[in-house]
Write a protein that holds these residues in place. Structure first.
Motif, PDB file in Angstrom:
ATOM      1  N   ARG A   1      43.472  28.746  46.730  1.00 28.39           N
ATOM      2  CA  ARG A   1      43.284  29.351  48.060  1.00 28.39           C
ATOM      3  C   ARG A   1      44.567  29.271  48.882  1.00 28.39           C
ATOM      4  NH1 ARG A   1      38.960  26.278  51.504  1.00 28.39           N
ATOM      5  NH2 ARG A   1      40.606  24.729  51.331  1.00 28.39           N
TER       6      ARG A   1
ATOM      7  N   VAL B   1      40.842  41.807  52.138  1.00 33.12           N
ATOM      8  CA  VAL B   1      40.655  41.544  50.716  1.00 33.12           C
ATOM      9  C   VAL B   1      40.395  42.888  50.018  1.00 33.12           C
ATOM     10  CG1 VAL B   1      39.355  40.277  48.977  1.00 33.12           C
ATOM     11  CG2 VAL B   1      39.745  39.261  51.233  1.00 33.12           C
TER      12      VAL B   1
ATOM     13  N   ALA C   1      43.503  36.873  43.515  1.00 38.92           N
ATOM     14  CA  ALA C   1      42.661  35.674  43.557  1.00 38.92           C
ATOM     15  C   ALA C   1      42.264  35.252  42.141  1.00 38.92           C
ATOM     16  CB  ALA C   1      41.423  35.923  44.414  1.00 38.92           C
TER      17      ALA C   1
ATOM     18  N   GLN D   1      35.352  33.661  45.933  1.00 42.61           N
ATOM     19  CA  GLN D   1      35.203  33.998  47.351  1.00 42.61           C
ATOM     20  C   GLN D   1      35.947  33.006  48.244  1.00 42.61           C
ATOM     21  OE1 GLN D   1      30.928  33.994  47.231  1.00 42.61           O
ATOM     22  NE2 GLN D   1      30.775  36.228  47.283  1.00 42.61           N
TER      23      GLN D   1
ATOM     24  N   GLY E   1      43.993  42.217  46.286  1.00 42.12           N
ATOM     25  CA  GLY E   1      43.734  40.845  46.707  1.00 42.12           C
ATOM     26  C   GLY E   1      42.770  40.137  45.779  1.00 42.12           C
ATOM     27  N   ARG E   2      41.726  40.868  45.350  1.00 43.65           N
ATOM     28  CA  ARG E   2      40.767  40.275  44.421  1.00 43.65           C
ATOM     29  C   ARG E   2      41.432  39.971  43.083  1.00 43.65           C
ATOM     30  NH1 ARG E   2      37.126  43.411  47.544  1.00 43.65           N
ATOM     31  NH2 ARG E   2      37.673  45.356  46.484  1.00 43.65           N
TER      32      ARG E   2
ATOM     33  N   HIS F   1      39.425  34.117  48.239  1.00 44.36           N
ATOM     34  CA  HIS F   1      39.566  35.282  49.121  1.00 44.36           C
ATOM     35  C   HIS F   1      39.800  34.842  50.569  1.00 44.36           C
ATOM     36  CE1 HIS F   1      37.034  38.044  46.245  1.00 44.36           C
ATOM     37  NE2 HIS F   1      38.264  37.859  45.815  1.00 44.36           N
TER      38      HIS F   1
END
Length: 227
Positions: free
Chosen positions: A159, A119, A127, A106, A123-124, A109
C-alpha cells in the motif's frame, strides 16, 4: 552518495507538553538524506527516532529549526501544504492499520487514493504487481482476518509503495516479519532506491537488515550521535 537532497533537517528542536510539564525531546538535530538513499535510524526507546520521523512525515508541526522535504520547508507550512507534502510520502508503520472489511487488493488501492489518484485499470494493475513483489500474488482477494501478521504487514508495505512515492518513511517495518520476509521487504526498498530514486528513512531495532542500509544514523537522548 551524490545527487540531490531529498530530506534536510537543520537545527531541529522539539518539545512535548505545556507549562511545567513541557519536555524537550529533540536537540539541535541535523540530518541530510540524498535521493535514492536507504538510511536506517537506530537508538534506544525514547531516543527521539519516531518523533523525528513524524516531523519529517508532516504528521507533527515543526516548532523550531528547519525540515525541508523534497525542497519544501515544513516550518511554518499551512495545513494544506502539509497535506500536499504527505501525498508525496509512503508510510509503513509497525501497526499495519489495514481496513478489515477490504481485501488485500482493495487495501492497496487505498494507497493510490491517499496520493489523490483515481483507481483506474492501470492503478489496479499496479496494485496487483506490487502485491506480487511482496509475495502475495495468491492472496490478493483475502481479507486481513484471513492473513497472518507477516502477510498483513506485507500488504501495508505494498500500500505504501503502490503510488511510487519519492520518499518512504518506515517505523519498524520488519517487526512482524520473519527473517526472509523482512530481508525481502528491505531489499525491495533498496532496489527502488537504485532503480527509481526512492528515498527511504527507516526506524528499526532489527539488526538482521543493517547490512542493506546505505547509512546507519544513531540517536541518543534526542540527539544524533552517529551518521
Amino acid at each position: 552518495m551524490g545527487g540531490e537532497v531529498a530530506i534536510a533537517v537543520r537545527g531541529l528542536d522539539h518539545w512535548f507538553g505545556t507549562g511545567e510539564a513541557r519536555k524537550q525531546v529533540l536537540f539541535d538535530v541535523d540530518l541530510e538524506i540524498r535521493r535514492g538513499e536507504l538510511v536506517v535510524l537506530m537508538g534506544a526507546s525514547g531516543s527521539g527516532k519516531t518523533t523525528l520521523l513524524t516531523l519529517i512525515g508532516c504528521l507533527r508541526q515543526v516548532e523550531a529549526g528547519s525540515v525541508e522535504l523534497l525542497g519544501r520547508e515544513l516550518n511554518g507550512a499551512s495545513e494544506a501544504e502539509l497535506v500536499a507534502c504527505r501525498r508525496q510520502l509512503g508510510f509503513i508503520f509497525q501497526a499495519h492499520n489495514l481496513h478489515e472489511s477490504l481485501t488485500a487488493l482493495q487495501n492497496v488501492h487505498m494507497g493510490l487514493a491517499v496520493h489523490g489518484e483515481r483507481v483506474t485499470g492501470d492503478g489496479r494493475a499496479a496494485a496487483r504487481h506490487v502485491l506480487g513483489l511482496v509475495g502475495l500474488s495468491e492472496r490478493v482477494n483475502y481479507l486481513p482476518g484471513n492473513l497472518s501478521g507477516g502477510q498483513k504487514q506485507r500488504v501495508a508495505v505494498a500500500r505504501a509503495l503502490v503510488g511510487n512515492p519519492p520518499v518512504v518513511l518506515a517505523d519498524e517495518p520488519t517487526a512482524a516479519l520473519d527473517r526472509d520476509s523482512g530481508l525481502a521487504v528491505v531489499e525491495m526498498l533498496r532496489r527502488l532506491g537504485r532503480e527509481r530514486g526512492t528515498t527511504t528513512l527507516m526506524v528499526t531495532h532489527d539488526n538482521r537488515i543493517l547490512d542493506l542500509a546505505d547509512r546507519i544514523v544513531r540517536m541518543e537522548d534526542g540527539r544524533i550521535v552517529e551518521g
